[in-house]
Design a protein around this motif. Structure first.
Motif, PDB file in Angstrom:
ATOM      1  N   HIS A 168       0.166  -3.555  10.581  1.00 51.54           N
ATOM      2  CA  HIS A 168       1.545  -3.072  10.685  1.00 51.54           C
ATOM      3  C   HIS A 168       2.307  -3.332   9.393  1.00 51.54           C
ATOM      4  CE1 HIS A 168       0.747  -2.452  14.893  1.00 51.54           C
ATOM      5  NE2 HIS A 168       0.299  -3.690  14.966  1.00 51.54           N
ATOM      6  N   LYS A 169       3.215  -2.452   9.074  1.00 54.99           N
ATOM      7  CA  LYS A 169       3.975  -2.499   7.823  1.00 54.99           C
ATOM      8  C   LYS A 169       4.721  -3.817   7.617  1.00 54.99           C
ATOM      9  CE  LYS A 169       7.656  -0.054   5.441  1.00 54.99           C
ATOM     10  NZ  LYS A 169       8.566   1.072   5.459  1.00 54.99           N
ATOM     11  N   ASP A 170       5.238  -4.392   8.678  1.00 53.10           N
ATOM     12  CA  ASP A 170       6.071  -5.590   8.561  1.00 53.10           C
ATOM     13  C   ASP A 170       5.283  -6.890   8.722  1.00 53.10           C
ATOM     14  OD1 ASP A 170       5.503  -5.196  11.220  1.00 53.10           O
ATOM     15  OD2 ASP A 170       7.536  -5.578  11.923  1.00 53.10           O
ATOM     16  N   GLY A 171       3.954  -6.844   8.726  1.00 49.47           N
ATOM     17  CA  GLY A 171       3.141  -8.036   8.923  1.00 49.47           C
ATOM     18  C   GLY A 171       3.193  -8.992   7.747  1.00 49.47           C
ATOM     19  N   THR A 172       3.541 -10.241   8.014  1.00 44.84           N
ATOM     20  CA  THR A 172       3.571 -11.291   6.998  1.00 44.84           C
ATOM     21  C   THR A 172       3.020 -12.582   7.597  1.00 44.84           C
ATOM     22  OG1 THR A 172       5.818 -12.002   7.570  1.00 44.84           O
ATOM     23  CG2 THR A 172       5.622 -10.360   5.820  1.00 44.84           C
ATOM     24  N   GLY A 173       2.677 -13.529   6.735  1.00 40.25           N
ATOM     25  CA  GLY A 173       2.241 -14.844   7.200  1.00 40.25           C
ATOM     26  C   GLY A 173       0.910 -15.265   6.622  1.00 40.25           C
ATOM     27  N   LEU A 177       0.842  -1.194   0.000  1.00 39.50           N
ATOM     28  CA  LEU A 177       0.000   0.000   0.000  1.00 39.50           C
ATOM     29  C   LEU A 177       0.881   1.248   0.000  1.00 39.50           C
ATOM     30  CD1 LEU A 177      -2.817  -0.886   2.552  1.00 39.50           C
ATOM     31  CD2 LEU A 177      -3.015  -0.648   0.085  1.00 39.50           C
ATOM     32  N   PRO A 178       0.594   2.210  -0.859  1.00 35.25           N
ATOM     33  CA  PRO A 178       1.410   3.426  -0.901  1.00 35.25           C
ATOM     34  C   PRO A 178       1.373   4.212   0.413  1.00 35.25           C
ATOM     35  CG  PRO A 178      -0.012   3.288  -2.831  1.00 35.25           C
ATOM     36  CD  PRO A 178      -0.417   2.187  -1.908  1.00 35.25           C
ATOM     37  N   LEU A 179       0.238   4.200   1.097  1.00 33.95           N
ATOM     38  CA  LEU A 179       0.074   5.003   2.301  1.00 33.95           C
ATOM     39  C   LEU A 179       0.976   4.577   3.450  1.00 33.95           C
ATOM     40  CD1 LEU A 179      -1.524   7.322   3.581  1.00 33.95           C
ATOM     41  CD2 LEU A 179      -3.188   5.633   4.342  1.00 33.95           C
ATOM     42  N   ASP A 180       1.035   3.264   3.737  1.00 35.57           N
ATOM     43  CA  ASP A 180       1.810   2.811   4.896  1.00 35.57           C
ATOM     44  C   ASP A 180       2.855   1.739   4.573  1.00 35.57           C
ATOM     45  OD1 ASP A 180       0.326   0.507   4.508  1.00 35.57           O
ATOM     46  OD2 ASP A 180      -0.697   0.586   6.438  1.00 35.57           O
ATOM     47  N   GLY A 181       2.919   1.280   3.322  1.00 36.30           N
ATOM     48  CA  GLY A 181       3.920   0.299   2.931  1.00 36.30           C
ATOM     49  C   GLY A 181       3.613  -1.130   3.331  1.00 36.30           C
ATOM     50  N   SER A 182       2.411  -1.374   3.869  1.00 36.77           N
ATOM     51  CA  SER A 182       2.066  -2.740   4.273  1.00 36.77           C
ATOM     52  C   SER A 182       1.738  -3.602   3.051  1.00 36.77           C
ATOM     53  CB  SER A 182       0.875  -2.739   5.245  1.00 36.77           C
ATOM     54  OG  SER A 182      -0.286  -2.240   4.611  1.00 36.77           O
ATOM     55  N   LEU A 183       2.044  -4.892   3.174  1.00 35.77           N
ATOM     56  CA  LEU A 183       1.737  -5.855   2.115  1.00 35.77           C
ATOM     57  C   LEU A 183       0.238  -6.098   2.068  1.00 35.77           C
ATOM     58  CD1 LEU A 183       4.519  -8.383   3.089  1.00 35.77           C
ATOM     59  CD2 LEU A 183       4.516  -6.974   1.029  1.00 35.77           C
ATOM     60  N   SER A 200      -5.804 -14.330  11.298  1.00 35.67           N
ATOM     61  CA  SER A 200      -4.394 -14.710  11.189  1.00 35.67           C
ATOM     62  C   SER A 200      -3.771 -14.765  12.570  1.00 35.67           C
ATOM     63  CB  SER A 200      -3.623 -13.713  10.329  1.00 35.67           C
ATOM     64  OG  SER A 200      -2.252 -14.061  10.290  1.00 35.67           O
ATOM     65  N   THR A 201      -2.919 -15.738  12.779  1.00 33.22           N
ATOM     66  CA  THR A 201      -2.130 -15.792  14.005  1.00 33.22           C
ATOM     67  C   THR A 201      -0.716 -15.277  13.743  1.00 33.22           C
ATOM     68  OG1 THR A 201      -1.509 -18.088  13.559  1.00 33.22           O
ATOM     69  CG2 THR A 201      -3.431 -17.732  14.962  1.00 33.22           C
ATOM     70  N   SER A 202      -0.414 -14.938  12.480  1.00 36.18           N
ATOM     71  CA  SER A 202       0.924 -14.480  12.102  1.00 36.18           C
ATOM     72  C   SER A 202       1.070 -12.959  12.099  1.00 36.18           C
ATOM     73  CB  SER A 202       1.277 -14.985  10.699  1.00 36.18           C
ATOM     74  OG  SER A 202       1.216 -16.385  10.647  1.00 36.18           O
ATOM     75  N   PHE A 203      -0.019 -12.257  11.852  1.00 33.46           N
ATOM     76  CA  PHE A 203       0.007 -10.792  11.813  1.00 33.46           C
ATOM     77  C   PHE A 203      -1.325 -10.258  12.320  1.00 33.46           C
ATOM     78  CE2 PHE A 203      -1.411 -12.210   7.620  1.00 33.46           C
ATOM     79  CZ  PHE A 203      -2.546 -11.450   7.408  1.00 33.46           C
ATOM     80  N   GLU A 204      -1.376  -8.947  12.578  1.00 26.08           N
ATOM     81  CA  GLU A 204      -2.604  -8.327  13.053  1.00 26.08           C
ATOM     82  C   GLU A 204      -3.468  -7.962  11.849  1.00 26.08           C
ATOM     83  OE1 GLU A 204      -3.946  -4.954  16.297  1.00 26.08           O
ATOM     84  OE2 GLU A 204      -1.840  -5.473  16.061  1.00 26.08           O
ATOM     85  N   PRO A 205      -4.534  -8.716  11.590  1.00 24.08           N
ATOM     86  CA  PRO A 205      -5.326  -8.542  10.378  1.00 24.08           C
ATOM     87  C   PRO A 205      -6.027  -7.190  10.272  1.00 24.08           C
ATOM     88  CG  PRO A 205      -5.793 -10.655  11.394  1.00 24.08           C
ATOM     89  CD  PRO A 205      -4.993  -9.863  12.372  1.00 24.08           C
ATOM     90  N   TYR A 206      -6.046  -6.693   9.036  1.00 22.06           N
ATOM     91  CA  TYR A 206      -6.792  -5.482   8.683  1.00 22.06           C
ATOM     92  C   TYR A 206      -7.530  -5.787   7.388  1.00 22.06           C
ATOM     93  CZ  TYR A 206      -7.974  -0.592   8.040  1.00 22.06           C
ATOM     94  OH  TYR A 206      -8.663   0.582   7.904  1.00 22.06           O
TER      95      TYR A 206
END
Length: 130
Positions: free
Chosen positions: A118-123, A43-49, A69-75
């Motif tokens: 969060h920007k670094d959320g993966t999984g 996303l251009p706004l916050d850089g999250s995948l 998800s148990t790997s990242f905080e879902p949005y």
């Protein structure tokens, strides 16, 4: 003829908004398992995948979308056919599930965006639409 088709395809990709290109289909009543990982769009706004899904809805149809998800905080965000955000939700801290419940306003295509708060959320994640 193939050259013409290639040029037409390229023209379509240039005209189509880039935010609506990379997407998978999902049907009401379906559950999909996916993953946010390096190489996905950001996303251009916050850089999250993010991943994007598209479905066909009916005017007056009541839907419920859940992202877990148990790997990242879902949005989770629901967008109209033009990519305008209609409603969004972040995960409940206890259940790690973001939920959207809405009555659709028109018959046609809707888009769902899955990403991390969060920007670094993966999984891995599970997306369900009922």
């Amino acid at each position: 003829m193939w050259r013409f088709i290639g040029q037409l395809t390229l023209l379509t990709l240039v005209i189509m908004p880039s935010t609506l290109l990379a997407q998978s289909t999902i049907q009401v009543g379906e559950t999909r398992v996916g993953s946010l990982s390096e190489g996905d769009k950001r996303l251009p706004l916050d850089g999250s995948l993010y991943d994007r899904y598209v479905f066909e809805g009916q005017a007056g149809q009541r839907i419920k979308i859940e992202l877990t998800s148990t790997s990242f905080e879902p949005y989770l965000a629901l967008m109209d056919r033009d990519g305008t955000e209609l409603i969004s939700s972040s995960a409940d801290a206890d259940t790690r599930t973001a939920r959207i419940e809405i009555t659709l306003s028109y018959t046609g295509r809707y888009h769902i965006r899955v990403n991390s708060l969060h920007k670094d959320g993966t999984g891995r994640y599970t997306l369900k639409i009922q």
